[in-house]
Motif scaffolding. Structure first.
Motif, PDB file in Angstrom:
ATOM      1  N   ARG A  45      36.127  49.873  32.076  1.00 20.29           N
ATOM      2  CA  ARG A  45      35.413  48.640  31.923  1.00 20.29           C
ATOM      3  C   ARG A  45      36.330  47.247  31.744  1.00 20.29           C
ATOM      4  O   ARG A  45      36.401  46.419  32.388  1.00 20.29           O
ATOM      5  CB  ARG A  45      34.349  48.839  30.780  1.00 20.29           C
ATOM      6  CG  ARG A  45      33.278  49.613  30.746  1.00 20.29           C
ATOM      7  CD  ARG A  45      32.412  49.519  29.439  1.00 20.29           C
ATOM      8  NE  ARG A  45      31.512  50.433  29.449  1.00 20.29           N
ATOM      9  CZ  ARG A  45      30.383  50.598  29.825  1.00 20.29           C
ATOM     10  NH1 ARG A  45      30.052  49.955  30.935  1.00 20.29           N
ATOM     11  NH2 ARG A  45      29.739  51.908  29.574  1.00 20.29           N
ATOM     12  N   THR A  46      37.305  47.716  31.124  1.00 17.88           N
ATOM     13  CA  THR A  46      38.342  46.698  30.476  1.00 17.88           C
ATOM     14  C   THR A  46      39.278  46.427  31.752  1.00 17.88           C
ATOM     15  O   THR A  46      39.619  45.168  32.376  1.00 17.88           O
ATOM     16  CB  THR A  46      39.087  46.799  29.258  1.00 17.88           C
ATOM     17  OG1 THR A  46      38.354  46.981  28.168  1.00 17.88           O
ATOM     18  CG2 THR A  46      39.981  45.728  29.003  1.00 17.88           C
ATOM     19  N   ASN A  47      40.167  47.639  32.122  1.00 19.75           N
ATOM     20  CA  ASN A  47      41.216  47.504  33.210  1.00 19.75           C
ATOM     21  C   ASN A  47      40.649  47.205  34.523  1.00 19.75           C
ATOM     22  O   ASN A  47      41.500  46.692  35.208  1.00 19.75           O
ATOM     23  CB  ASN A  47      42.135  48.788  33.133  1.00 19.75           C
ATOM     24  CG  ASN A  47      42.802  48.884  31.798  1.00 19.75           C
ATOM     25  OD1 ASN A  47      43.661  47.846  31.419  1.00 19.75           O
ATOM     26  ND2 ASN A  47      42.378  49.579  30.741  1.00 19.75           N
ATOM     27  N   SER A  48      39.412  47.456  34.796  1.00 16.82           N
ATOM     28  CA  SER A  48      39.078  47.349  36.112  1.00 16.82           C
ATOM     29  C   SER A  48      38.793  45.950  36.616  1.00 16.82           C
ATOM     30  O   SER A  48      38.728  45.565  37.710  1.00 16.82           O
ATOM     31  CB  SER A  48      37.553  48.012  36.333  1.00 16.82           C
ATOM     32  OG  SER A  48      36.694  47.485  35.622  1.00 16.82           O
ATOM     33  N   GLN A  49      38.885  44.963  35.515  1.00 17.06           N
ATOM     34  CA  GLN A  49      38.865  43.703  35.863  1.00 17.06           C
ATOM     35  C   GLN A  49      40.054  42.829  36.232  1.00 17.06           C
ATOM     36  O   GLN A  49      40.200  41.736  36.421  1.00 17.06           O
ATOM     37  CB  GLN A  49      38.152  43.003  34.673  1.00 17.06           C
ATOM     38  CG  GLN A  49      36.726  43.357  34.293  1.00 17.06           C
ATOM     39  CD  GLN A  49      36.010  43.370  35.854  1.00 17.06           C
ATOM     40  OE1 GLN A  49      35.481  42.383  36.200  1.00 17.06           O
ATOM     41  NE2 GLN A  49      35.280  44.536  36.058  1.00 17.06           N
ATOM     42  N   ASP A  50      40.946  43.618  36.024  1.00 21.57           N
ATOM     43  CA  ASP A  50      42.567  43.148  36.415  1.00 21.57           C
ATOM     44  C   ASP A  50      43.040  43.800  37.684  1.00 21.57           C
ATOM     45  O   ASP A  50      43.356  45.012  37.797  1.00 21.57           O
ATOM     46  CB  ASP A  50      43.415  43.683  35.491  1.00 21.57           C
ATOM     47  CG  ASP A  50      44.854  42.848  35.548  1.00 21.57           C
ATOM     48  OD1 ASP A  50      45.349  42.504  36.739  1.00 21.57           O
ATOM     49  OD2 ASP A  50      45.754  42.861  34.608  1.00 21.57           O
ATOM     50  N   ASP A  51      43.021  43.108  39.048  1.00 21.12           N
ATOM     51  CA  ASP A  51      43.696  43.690  40.073  1.00 21.12           C
ATOM     52  C   ASP A  51      44.970  44.486  39.953  1.00 21.12           C
ATOM     53  O   ASP A  51      45.149  45.515  40.698  1.00 21.12           O
ATOM     54  CB  ASP A  51      43.497  42.669  41.127  1.00 21.12           C
ATOM     55  CG  ASP A  51      43.681  43.239  42.695  1.00 21.12           C
ATOM     56  OD1 ASP A  51      42.921  44.044  43.101  1.00 21.12           O
ATOM     57  OD2 ASP A  51      44.790  43.183  43.234  1.00 21.12           O
ATOM     58  N   VAL A  75      34.308  49.330  42.031  1.00 19.93           N
ATOM     59  CA  VAL A  75      34.761  49.422  40.834  1.00 19.93           C
ATOM     60  C   VAL A  75      34.765  48.300  39.906  1.00 19.93           C
ATOM     61  O   VAL A  75      34.039  48.184  38.904  1.00 19.93           O
ATOM     62  CB  VAL A  75      36.069  50.264  40.674  1.00 19.93           C
ATOM     63  CG1 VAL A  75      36.384  50.382  39.168  1.00 19.93           C
ATOM     64  CG2 VAL A  75      36.098  51.612  41.109  1.00 19.93           C
ATOM     65  N   LYS A  76      35.139  47.325  40.467  1.00 17.57           N
ATOM     66  CA  LYS A  76      35.316  45.887  39.621  1.00 17.57           C
ATOM     67  C   LYS A  76      33.832  45.454  39.374  1.00 17.57           C
ATOM     68  O   LYS A  76      33.698  44.813  38.229  1.00 17.57           O
ATOM     69  CB  LYS A  76      35.981  44.905  40.344  1.00 17.57           C
ATOM     70  CG  LYS A  76      37.714  45.182  40.501  1.00 17.57           C
ATOM     71  CD  LYS A  76      38.126  43.995  41.411  1.00 17.57           C
ATOM     72  CE  LYS A  76      39.666  44.288  41.470  1.00 17.57           C
ATOM     73  NZ  LYS A  76      40.090  43.170  42.541  1.00 17.57           N
ATOM     74  N   THR A  77      33.021  45.472  40.341  1.00 18.16           N
ATOM     75  CA  THR A  77      31.650  45.077  40.210  1.00 18.16           C
ATOM     76  C   THR A  77      30.569  45.982  39.415  1.00 18.16           C
ATOM     77  O   THR A  77      30.031  45.510  38.448  1.00 18.16           O
ATOM     78  CB  THR A  77      30.957  45.150  41.548  1.00 18.16           C
ATOM     79  OG1 THR A  77      31.515  44.181  42.295  1.00 18.16           O
ATOM     80  CG2 THR A  77      29.535  44.756  41.311  1.00 18.16           C
ATOM     81  N   ASN A  78      30.718  47.221  39.417  1.00 14.70           N
ATOM     82  CA  ASN A  78      29.797  48.244  38.657  1.00 14.70           C
ATOM     83  C   ASN A  78      30.531  48.617  37.631  1.00 14.70           C
ATOM     84  O   ASN A  78      29.703  48.743  36.464  1.00 14.70           O
ATOM     85  CB  ASN A  78      29.756  49.485  39.641  1.00 14.70           C
ATOM     86  CG  ASN A  78      28.941  49.276  40.851  1.00 14.70           C
ATOM     87  OD1 ASN A  78      27.529  49.365  40.743  1.00 14.70           O
ATOM     88  ND2 ASN A  78      29.700  49.343  42.089  1.00 14.70           N
ATOM     89  N   ALA A  79      31.875  48.822  36.900  1.00  9.02           N
ATOM     90  CA  ALA A  79      32.156  49.329  35.905  1.00  9.02           C
ATOM     91  C   ALA A  79      31.747  48.333  34.551  1.00  9.02           C
ATOM     92  O   ALA A  79      31.385  49.120  33.424  1.00  9.02           O
ATOM     93  CB  ALA A  79      33.831  49.344  35.625  1.00  9.02           C
ATOM     94  N   PRO A  80      31.884  47.089  34.580  1.00  8.22           N
ATOM     95  CA  PRO A  80      31.556  46.345  33.303  1.00  8.22           C
ATOM     96  C   PRO A  80      30.241  46.652  32.737  1.00  8.22           C
ATOM     97  O   PRO A  80      29.915  46.712  31.393  1.00  8.22           O
ATOM     98  CB  PRO A  80      31.707  44.973  33.462  1.00  8.22           C
ATOM     99  CG  PRO A  80      32.891  45.071  34.694  1.00  8.22           C
ATOM    100  CD  PRO A  80      32.276  46.111  35.521  1.00  8.22           C
ATOM    101  N   LYS A  81      29.274  46.736  33.489  1.00  8.41           N
ATOM    102  CA  LYS A  81      27.846  47.045  33.011  1.00  8.41           C
ATOM    103  C   LYS A  81      27.035  48.353  33.420  1.00  8.41           C
ATOM    104  O   LYS A  81      25.993  48.370  33.147  1.00  8.41           O
ATOM    105  CB  LYS A  81      26.977  45.763  33.825  1.00  8.41           C
ATOM    106  CG  LYS A  81      27.497  44.301  33.209  1.00  8.41           C
ATOM    107  CD  LYS A  81      26.542  43.153  34.014  1.00  8.41           C
ATOM    108  CE  LYS A  81      27.020  42.044  33.465  1.00  8.41           C
ATOM    109  NZ  LYS A  81      26.559  40.841  33.903  1.00  8.41           N
ATOM    110  N   ALA A  82      28.022  49.280  33.659  1.00  7.46           N
ATOM    111  CA  ALA A  82      27.499  50.456  33.994  1.00  7.46           C
ATOM    112  C   ALA A  82      27.050  51.208  33.003  1.00  7.46           C
ATOM    113  O   ALA A  82      27.532  51.078  31.833  1.00  7.46           O
ATOM    114  CB  ALA A  82      28.562  51.235  34.771  1.00  7.46           C
TER     115      ALA A  82
END
Length: 108
Positions: free
Chosen positions: A46-52, A96-103
């Motif tokens: 969730r955290t790391n997926s927001q950093d390209d 992954v960037k779109t789905n992970a944070p709120k999955a």
């Protein structure tokens, strides 16, 4: 909306899969000996997926593209499926960037 599926494999290791809203697996973990480690892995995604910069883009020996998502310490958190093209791989990263944070998370 995406979801994390938590499962226990034949070796009794815990693993997670991140699935997109269409049910396609977009990221899979390695095995964890404890469920708590697996859950920590999900939070790390969730955290790391927001950093390209955390996405390591790779090409396999058979010419297919894939990526690893890495934590800040360089450890691989999850690996994608194989893609025929670099464009497909980039679309997987965006998913992954779109789905992970709120999955959501569910046991399977």
């Amino acid at each position: 909306m995406g979801k994390f599926e938590v499962l226990q494999d034949a070796k009794s290791e815990y693993r997670f899969r991140l699935k997109a809203g269409n049910g396609q697996t977009i990221l899979a973990s390695e095995g964890y000996t404890a469920r708590s480690g697996c859950m920590n892995g999900i939070e790390s995604v969730r955290t790391n997926s927001q950093d390209d910069n955390r996405f390591e883009r790779k090409k396999s020996s058979n010419g297919k593209h894939y990526f690893n998502l890495k934590a800040s310490n360089g450890q691989i958190i999850g690996t994608s499926e194989m893609y025929e093209s670099a464009t497909g791989m980039e679309n997987g990263i965006e998913s992954v960037k779109t789905n992970a944070p709120k999955a959501t998370t569910e046991e399977v």
